[in-house]
Structures are given as structure tokens and as C-alpha cells.
Design an enzyme around this catalytic site. Structure first.
Site, PDB file in Angstrom:
ATOM      1  N   SER A  19      38.977  39.948  42.594  1.00 13.15           N
ATOM      2  CA  SER A  19      39.446  39.477  43.904  1.00 13.15           C
ATOM      3  C   SER A  19      38.275  39.116  44.804  1.00 13.15           C
ATOM      4  CB  SER A  19      40.218  40.589  44.624  1.00 13.15           C
ATOM      5  OG  SER A  19      41.337  40.979  43.895  1.00 13.15           O
TER       6      SER A  19
HETATM    7  N1  SAH Z   1      39.798  45.457  40.240  1.00 10.10           N
HETATM    8  C1  SAH Z   1      39.290  44.483  39.367  1.00 10.10           C
HETATM    9  C2  SAH Z   1      40.157  43.246  39.361  1.00 10.10           C
HETATM   10  C3  SAH Z   1      40.488  42.852  37.990  1.00 10.10           C
HETATM   11  S1  SAH Z   1      41.761  41.666  37.791  1.00 10.10           S
HETATM   12  C4  SAH Z   1      37.848  44.169  39.635  1.00 10.10           C
HETATM   13  O1  SAH Z   1      37.302  44.579  40.674  1.00 10.10           O
HETATM   14  O2  SAH Z   1      37.234  43.515  38.805  1.00 10.10           O
HETATM   15  C5  SAH Z   1      43.101  42.654  37.206  1.00 10.10           C
HETATM   16  C6  SAH Z   1      42.832  43.470  35.984  1.00 10.10           C
HETATM   17  O3  SAH Z   1      44.063  44.096  35.624  1.00 10.10           O
HETATM   18  C7  SAH Z   1      42.366  42.686  34.762  1.00 10.10           C
HETATM   19  O4  SAH Z   1      41.173  43.212  34.303  1.00 10.10           O
HETATM   20  C8  SAH Z   1      43.500  42.911  33.754  1.00 10.10           C
HETATM   21  O5  SAH Z   1      43.038  42.991  32.416  1.00 10.10           O
HETATM   22  C9  SAH Z   1      44.083  44.227  34.231  1.00 10.10           C
HETATM   23  N2  SAH Z   1      45.450  44.490  33.777  1.00 10.10           N
HETATM   24  C10 SAH Z   1      46.494  43.631  33.669  1.00 10.10           C
HETATM   25  N3  SAH Z   1      47.586  44.251  33.212  1.00 10.10           N
HETATM   26  C11 SAH Z   1      47.261  45.566  33.023  1.00 10.10           C
HETATM   27  C12 SAH Z   1      47.956  46.706  32.567  1.00 10.10           C
HETATM   28  N4  SAH Z   1      49.235  46.667  32.172  1.00 10.10           N
HETATM   29  N5  SAH Z   1      47.286  47.880  32.513  1.00 10.10           N
HETATM   30  C13 SAH Z   1      45.980  47.964  32.898  1.00 10.10           C
HETATM   31  N6  SAH Z   1      45.267  46.902  33.342  1.00 10.10           N
HETATM   32  C14 SAH Z   1      45.885  45.714  33.409  1.00 10.10           C
END
Ligand code: SAH
Length: 205
Positions: A61
Site C-alpha cells: 500500500s
Molecule cells: N502489508 C503488506 C501488503 C501486502 S499486499 C506490505 O506491507 O507489504 C496483501 C498481501 O496479502 C499479499 O502479500 C498477499 O499474498 C496476502 N494475502 C492474500 N490473501 C491472503 C490470505 N488468504 N492469507 C494470507 N495472506 C494473504
């Protein structure tokens, strides 16, 4: 470019634009070296207020969204927090500057492993589990707060169940059109407040 100066400039700009009002959140964003979480990106890009790609088709984000979410979740130094979606680990690192223990679940094994190594190297005490965040992480429940960094069409029940009474949950909810909701537990029930339209990658699984 000096990375600390770039970070200060980013935070000053977020404060000027009214995106940050909590001093603690400003301090947390000044401390976390965002460029370390997005390798291969220039310092200028790392400290621009924009989302960035982090591999596996996922994005981190924009800093203002991390700041807004940190202010809404309002964690304190004794809090145990559950994050769903570790990604590159930047958001979790910001949370760990504000909270006690942070637990984070990441769906993609490779992202989880990279984030773990990064936390070790940078000295962040964030515990990471590779797996499906829809189940939460019940071994460490109850949590004072939980947040999702990916959008769910509905917040999984397991996550509500793992937050303590009086705790908070923050999640982007929806498919193509998403809303950021803060859920509060008042002892009887969950109540939600709407914090506007957002755009996150989907919760997988
Ligand atoms: N907080 C993160 C944002 C990552 S984007 C940062 O600072 O980088 C959202 C993330 O959620 C991705 O890495 C994706 O792989 C993860 N994600 C999506 N579905 C998920 C699930 N069911 N369980 C765990 N992680 C998930």
C-alpha cells in the site's frame, strides 16, 4: 539520496496533507526504512506516496494508507496484533513500532520467507506464518487488534473469533468496490464504521 532525509520528507508531506495526525504514527513511519522492504526500487520511488509491486502479483500500500490504518487501529505498546497479508513486511514493521507483539500470516510461502529474513536482519520482532490468513492464527489468540491488508468480500468469522472482547478489527471489504471498515466489539456485539472507499489486492484462497 540520504534515506532518513527522504523518509522525513515523506512524513512531513503526509502531515502537511492531513494524512497523519497522530505523533506516534508519524514517528513510526520516520523509523521504518521502507526502501529495505522494496529492493530494486530507487530511494526516490521507495519514499513516494504510491503503492509498489512486491512480487507474486502483490502490491504494498501507499504510505498514506498505512498511516491511515495505523491511526484507525490505534494500537498501544502492550497490544498483541494479528496482521493478515505480510507481503514485504513494511506494514507489519510500522505496526510493530506501535504495538507489543505482531503476528502476521502470509499466503505466499516465498513472500513469508523473504519477510522473515528481512525482519531478522532489520531487528523487527514480527512472527510470520505462511498459510491461509482466513483461519487467523489461533495459537496466539486472543488479539487486541487484527487488520487485513487484502480485501475480503466478507471478513472471515475466524478473525472475529480471535479478537478479544473490546478489541478492534480493520478490514477492506468488497470485491471491485471496497470500503475500509473498522469493527469495534462493545462487549455484546461487533459494530462497524465506514472509513471510505479503498483499493486492495484480494484475499486469496
Ligand atoms: N502489508 C503488506 C501488503 C501486502 S499486499 C506490505 O506491507 O507489504 C496483501 C498481501 O496479502 C499479499 O502479500 C498477499 O499474498 C496476502 N494475502 C492474500 N490473501 C491472503 C490470505 N488468504 N492469507 C494470507 N495472506 C494473504
Amino acid at each position: 539520496m540520504d534515506t532518513a532525509a527522504a523518509r522525513d520528507r515523506m512524513v512531513d508531506d503526509l502531515v502537511d496533507r492531513g494524512r497523519i495526525s497522530d505523533e506516534r504514527v508519524a514517528a513510526a513511519l520516520r523509523n521504518v526504512p521502507r526502501h529495505e522492504f522494496v529492493p530494486g526500487v530507487s530511494v526516490r520511488e521507495a519514499y513516494a506516496d504510491r503503492p509498489l509491486e512486491i512480487g507474486e502479483g502483490q502490491t504494498i500500500s501507499a504510505p498514506h494508507m498505512v498511516a491511515i490504518m495505523a491511526e484507525l487501529l490505534d494500537v498501544s505498546p502492550a497490544d498483541r496484533v494479528l496482521e493478515i497479508g505480510t507481503g514485504c513486511g513494511y506494514h507489519a514493521a510500522v505496526t510493530s513500532e506501535l504495538a507489543g507483539q505482531v503476528y502476521s500470516v502470509e499466503y505466499h510461502e516465498r513472500l513469508a520467507e523473504t519477510a522473515r529474513e528481512r525482519f531478522d536482519r532489520l531487528g523487527y520482532d514480527v512472527r510470520v506464518r505462511a498459510g491461509d490468513g482466513r483461519e487467523g492464527w489461533h495459537e496466539h489468540a486472543p488479539y487486541d487488534a487484527c487488520y487485513l491488508t487484502c480485501a475480503a468480500s466478507e471478513v472471515p468469522d475466524a478473525l472475529f473469533e480471535q479478537v478479544r472482547e473490546g478489541g478492534r478489527l480493520l478490514a477492506p471489504v468488497g470485491d471491485r468496490s471496497q470500503t475500509l471498515y473498522l469493527y469495534d466489539h462493545d462487549g455484546d456485539d461487533w459494530h462497524r464504521t465506514n472509513h471510505g472507499g479503498v483499493r486492495f489486492v484480494p484475499l486469496l484462497g
